[in-house]
Design a protein around this motif. Structure first.
Motif, PDB file in Angstrom:
ATOM      1  N   ALA A  39       0.821  -1.213   0.000  1.00  0.00           N
ATOM      2  CA  ALA A  39       0.000   0.000   0.000  1.00  0.00           C
ATOM      3  C   ALA A  39       0.856   1.264   0.000  1.00  0.00           C
ATOM      4  CB  ALA A  39      -0.934  -0.004   1.221  1.00  0.00           C
ATOM      5  N   GLU A  40       2.081   1.172   0.513  1.00  0.00           N
ATOM      6  CA  GLU A  40       2.980   2.318   0.518  1.00  0.00           C
ATOM      7  C   GLU A  40       3.749   2.453  -0.785  1.00  0.00           C
ATOM      8  OE1 GLU A  40       4.657   3.006   4.841  1.00  0.00           O
ATOM      9  OE2 GLU A  40       4.788   0.876   4.354  1.00  0.00           O
ATOM     10  N   GLY A  41       3.731   1.417  -1.620  1.00  0.00           N
ATOM     11  CA  GLY A  41       4.416   1.469  -2.898  1.00  0.00           C
ATOM     12  C   GLY A  41       5.929   1.419  -2.799  1.00  0.00           C
ATOM     13  N   LEU A  42       6.459   0.899  -1.693  1.00  0.00           N
ATOM     14  CA  LEU A  42       7.908   0.871  -1.490  1.00  0.00           C
ATOM     15  C   LEU A  42       8.550  -0.430  -1.956  1.00  0.00           C
ATOM     16  CD1 LEU A  42       8.063   2.462   2.081  1.00  0.00           C
ATOM     17  CD2 LEU A  42       8.392   3.595  -0.131  1.00  0.00           C
ATOM     18  N   THR A  43       7.796  -1.508  -1.998  1.00  0.00           N
ATOM     19  CA  THR A  43       8.359  -2.793  -2.359  1.00  0.00           C
ATOM     20  C   THR A  43       7.248  -3.678  -2.918  1.00  0.00           C
ATOM     21  OG1 THR A  43       9.654  -4.674  -1.526  1.00  0.00           O
ATOM     22  CG2 THR A  43       8.013  -3.740  -0.034  1.00  0.00           C
ATOM     23  N   ASP A  44       7.556  -4.942  -3.191  1.00  0.00           N
ATOM     24  CA  ASP A  44       6.542  -5.866  -3.668  1.00  0.00           C
ATOM     25  C   ASP A  44       6.128  -6.804  -2.535  1.00  0.00           C
ATOM     26  OD1 ASP A  44       8.748  -7.448  -3.406  1.00  0.00           O
ATOM     27  OD2 ASP A  44       8.786  -8.183  -5.465  1.00  0.00           O
ATOM     28  N   PHE A  45       5.348  -7.834  -2.858  1.00  0.00           N
ATOM     29  CA  PHE A  45       4.851  -8.733  -1.820  1.00  0.00           C
ATOM     30  C   PHE A  45       5.989  -9.463  -1.125  1.00  0.00           C
ATOM     31  CE2 PHE A  45       3.316 -13.024  -0.627  1.00  0.00           C
ATOM     32  CZ  PHE A  45       2.462 -12.649   0.392  1.00  0.00           C
ATOM     33  N   TYR A  46       7.014  -9.841  -1.875  1.00  0.00           N
ATOM     34  CA  TYR A  46       8.127 -10.561  -1.269  1.00  0.00           C
ATOM     35  C   TYR A  46       9.004  -9.629  -0.431  1.00  0.00           C
ATOM     36  CZ  TYR A  46       6.394 -13.810  -4.706  1.00  0.00           C
ATOM     37  OH  TYR A  46       5.571 -14.617  -5.445  1.00  0.00           O
ATOM     38  N   GLY A  47       9.022  -8.355  -0.797  1.00  0.00           N
ATOM     39  CA  GLY A  47       9.670  -7.375   0.073  1.00  0.00           C
ATOM     40  C   GLY A  47       8.919  -7.187   1.378  1.00  0.00           C
ATOM     41  N   LEU A  48       7.573  -7.272   1.316  1.00  0.00           N
ATOM     42  CA  LEU A  48       6.770  -7.220   2.537  1.00  0.00           C
ATOM     43  C   LEU A  48       7.061  -8.432   3.413  1.00  0.00           C
ATOM     44  CD1 LEU A  48       3.325  -5.992   1.175  1.00  0.00           C
ATOM     45  CD2 LEU A  48       4.902  -4.703   2.620  1.00  0.00           C
ATOM     46  N   GLN A  49       7.266  -9.592   2.809  1.00  0.00           N
ATOM     47  CA  GLN A  49       7.644 -10.773   3.591  1.00  0.00           C
ATOM     48  C   GLN A  49       8.949 -10.525   4.344  1.00  0.00           C
ATOM     49  OE1 GLN A  49       7.890 -14.055   0.863  1.00  0.00           O
ATOM     50  NE2 GLN A  49       5.687 -14.419   0.845  1.00  0.00           N
ATOM     51  N   ARG A  50       9.913  -9.948   3.667  1.00  0.00           N
ATOM     52  CA  ARG A  50      11.203  -9.680   4.312  1.00  0.00           C
ATOM     53  C   ARG A  50      11.064  -8.659   5.440  1.00  0.00           C
ATOM     54  NH1 ARG A  50      15.040  -5.810   3.603  1.00  0.00           N
ATOM     55  NH2 ARG A  50      17.188  -6.375   4.174  1.00  0.00           N
ATOM     56  N   ARG A  51      10.266  -7.607   5.215  1.00  0.00           N
ATOM     57  CA  ARG A  51      10.038  -6.622   6.266  1.00  0.00           C
ATOM     58  C   ARG A  51       9.317  -7.254   7.453  1.00  0.00           C
ATOM     59  NH1 ARG A  51       7.055  -1.561   3.878  1.00  0.00           N
ATOM     60  NH2 ARG A  51       7.267  -0.930   6.063  1.00  0.00           N
ATOM     61  N   ALA A  52       8.380  -8.151   7.165  1.00  0.00           N
ATOM     62  CA  ALA A  52       7.673  -8.840   8.246  1.00  0.00           C
ATOM     63  C   ALA A  52       8.628  -9.713   9.047  1.00  0.00           C
ATOM     64  CB  ALA A  52       6.537  -9.686   7.669  1.00  0.00           C
ATOM     65  N   ALA A  53       9.573 -10.381   8.365  1.00  0.00           N
ATOM     66  CA  ALA A  53      10.558 -11.202   9.079  1.00  0.00           C
ATOM     67  C   ALA A  53      11.451 -10.337   9.956  1.00  0.00           C
ATOM     68  CB  ALA A  53      11.392 -11.995   8.075  1.00  0.00           C
ATOM     69  N   ARG A  54      11.840  -9.165   9.490  1.00  0.00           N
ATOM     70  CA  ARG A  54      12.637  -8.246  10.308  1.00  0.00           C
ATOM     71  C   ARG A  54      11.874  -7.827  11.564  1.00  0.00           C
ATOM     72  NH1 ARG A  54      16.845  -5.106   8.752  1.00  0.00           N
ATOM     73  NH2 ARG A  54      15.874  -3.407   9.903  1.00  0.00           N
ATOM     74  N   GLU A  55      10.606  -7.452  11.385  1.00  0.00           N
ATOM     75  CA  GLU A  55       9.802  -7.034  12.527  1.00  0.00           C
ATOM     76  C   GLU A  55       9.568  -8.195  13.492  1.00  0.00           C
ATOM     77  OE1 GLU A  55       8.292  -4.023  13.527  1.00  0.00           O
ATOM     78  OE2 GLU A  55       9.807  -3.247  12.160  1.00  0.00           O
TER      79      GLU A  55
END
Length: 502
Positions: free
Chosen positions: A105-121
């Motif tokens: 929704a922020e347009g910063l990455t794709d779905f797999y980038g969201l997976q990586r951000r979720a793993a970091r969090e």
């Protein structure tokens, strides 16, 4: 307290467990009996804040976060639909691939980038929230759905109250009378973001069906996550302080090159306008009675390196990260020891991939995505409303891990396939690819190579087929050559003279 004392004395009399005694060695060991939810409610925000500080300012902490995220997600945990119809499956996979670039929704990455951000969090805060945001048709998305990532601080820990009808709100999560999650009461703005002009403390109720709560619970009944840094924060911070003190000590000692002393109090050394600078090979004249001495620069000592190594080993064990990944030090340990450590680490990572990332994040996103794709007519799946499970069936393929010697691993895998111990589909899936898609690509390449007169297959490769196979151009050519050779042999035999060997 009195009952605890009686119980302890009773345990001492009857033998009991030594771990429950209160003798001299365990006198200061007072473990809390509070439930994990109580502990997280009182200390969770502080632990998360300290973990984030370490990840921003400590190299080891930052490396641990990146190592965890890159191993859990890598290039992405990707879906492979289980639809039997190859045409529909290919259309579904193409639509998914197009949507992944629009997922954030922020347009910063794709779905797999969201997976990586979720793993970091997940590593930093122990949990993360993603909100499923349906979009309007005029937004122009391939499927009208996007994901909004929300940090753990957006769900207040101190929001607890009873609701009419038997429901309750516990740590920001609303439950119904039988304990099912009904909604999440999220803050409209991050409590620590001073750049957001929203109202401080204002919450909004979001249905649980629109929220994905990713966490790895470690105790039964746990509601909120806890940072993986919790058992390592003290050692990481104090080791950082020790290193800073050691650096300051060395820096202070290096500031003084030499001292000039005069033993005669009645003739003290007169101050000069300029500091004395010493160059290599320089001859310095001293007044009578003056002496020059250099400071004894203190060394770090022989215990510095072993102490650092043992402390970092404890930190690595607390974080669940192998020592080489945490420190970048690949010099310690041999290949076998390192491989054993990596195998254990990858088993842990595999468990997190399937039980946390896939189960809690990927599955609900896939199910909601397919439903909206059908409702928006982005794809035609006949009878979807009657057979949802068949259409939603999917396998999630993590990125394959590589070894130092891929040749040996590839050879071992080929032997397993030839011996019937595993299938090609299984081998391809373990590499993170869809077997049917790979086969289609191979077939397309073979046709293109044949049309251009190219062949990049290694001689003797199983993909090349047996020599002399019926219908094979190579086989026909080989058969023609063998026939010509046999005719030549017969001619030579006829021409041979009597008595000569044929």
């Amino acid at each position: 307290m009195a009952f605890d004392g009686i119980r302890a004395r009773l345990g001492a009399i009857i033998g009991g467990f030594d771990a429950a005694q209160s003798h001299r060695r365990l006198r200061g060991f007072r473990a809390s009996r509070a439930h994990v939810n109580t502990l997280i409610a009182s200390a969770g925000e502080t632990i998360t804040a300290r973990a984030r500080w370490l990840a921003r300012n400590n190299g080891y902490a930052s490396g641990a976060v990146e190592a965890f995220a890159s191993n859990v997600v890598g290039d992405g945990i990707k879906p492979s639909s289980s639809i039997a119809d190859a045409t529909r499956k290919e259309a579904l996979q193409k639509l998914w691939l197009a949507w992944t670039d629009e997922a954030d929704a922020e347009g910063l990455t794709d779905f797999y980038g969201l997976q990586r951000r979720a793993a970091r969090e997940l590593f930093l805060a122990g949990e993360v929230f993603l909100r499923l945001r349906p979009r309007r048709p005029e937004d122009g998305l391939s499927v009208p759905l996007q994901l909004q990532m929300l940090p753990s601080e957006m769900l207040p820990m101190d929001l607890n109250r009873e609701l009419p009808g038997g429901g309750t709100i516990r740590q920001g999560i609303e439950f119904d009378g039988i304990g099912r999650r009904v909604a999440y009461h999220l803050l409209r703005r991050h409590p620590g973001d001073m750049t957001d002009p929203g109202l401080v403390g204002e919450t909004v109720r979001v249905p649980a069906g629109d929220i994905i709560h990713v966490l790895d619970p470690v105790e039964a009944g746990q509601l909120r996550g806890v940072s993986r840094f919790a058992p390592a924060i003290v050692k990481l911070f104090t080791l950082d302080l020790y290193d800073d003190a050691e650096l300051e000590r060395k820096k202070t000692a290096a500031m003084f090159a030499m001292f000039i002393t005069s033993p005669a109090p009645e003739t003290p050394l007169q101050p000069t306008d300029e500091d004395l600078e010493v160059e290599p090979g320089q001859v310095v004249r001293l007044d009578p009675g003056e002496d020059v001495s250099t400071p004894a620069t203190p060394d770090s000592g022989s215990t510095y390196e072993p102490f650092q190594y043992r402390t970092l080993l404890q930190i690595a064990a607390a974080l669940g990260i192998p020592y080489p990944y945490l420190t970048g030090d690949a010099a310690r340990g041999n290949f076998s020891n390192t491989r054993v450590a990596l195998l254990d680490f990858r088993r842990r990572v595999s468990a997190i991939q399937h039980s946390v990332i896939v189960h809690q994040l990927c599955r609900p996103v896939w199910q909601r995505w397919i439903e909206l794709a059908v409702l928006s007519k982005s794809i035609d799946l006949p009878g979807y409303d009657r057979d949802r499970r068949t259409y939603q069936a999917v396998s999630w393929l993590p990125t394959r891990w590589d070894w130092v010697d891929p040749m040996k691993d590839a050879s071992a895998e080929i032997l397993q396939i030839e011996a019937g111990l595993k299938s090609r589909s299984q081998a391809i899936s373990e590499r993170g690819y869809d077997a049917e898609q790979v086969d289609r690509e191979i077939a397309t390449e073979r046709k293109r190579e044949a049309a251009l007169g190219l062949d990049f297959r290694r001689p003797g490769s199983p993909a090349q087929g047996p020599k002399g196979e019926a219908g094979s151009e190579e086989g026909d050519a080989a058969g023609d050559r063998s026939n010509d050779d046999s005719d030549a042999d017969e001619t030579n035999d006829d021409d041979a003279k009597p008595g000569e060997d044929r």
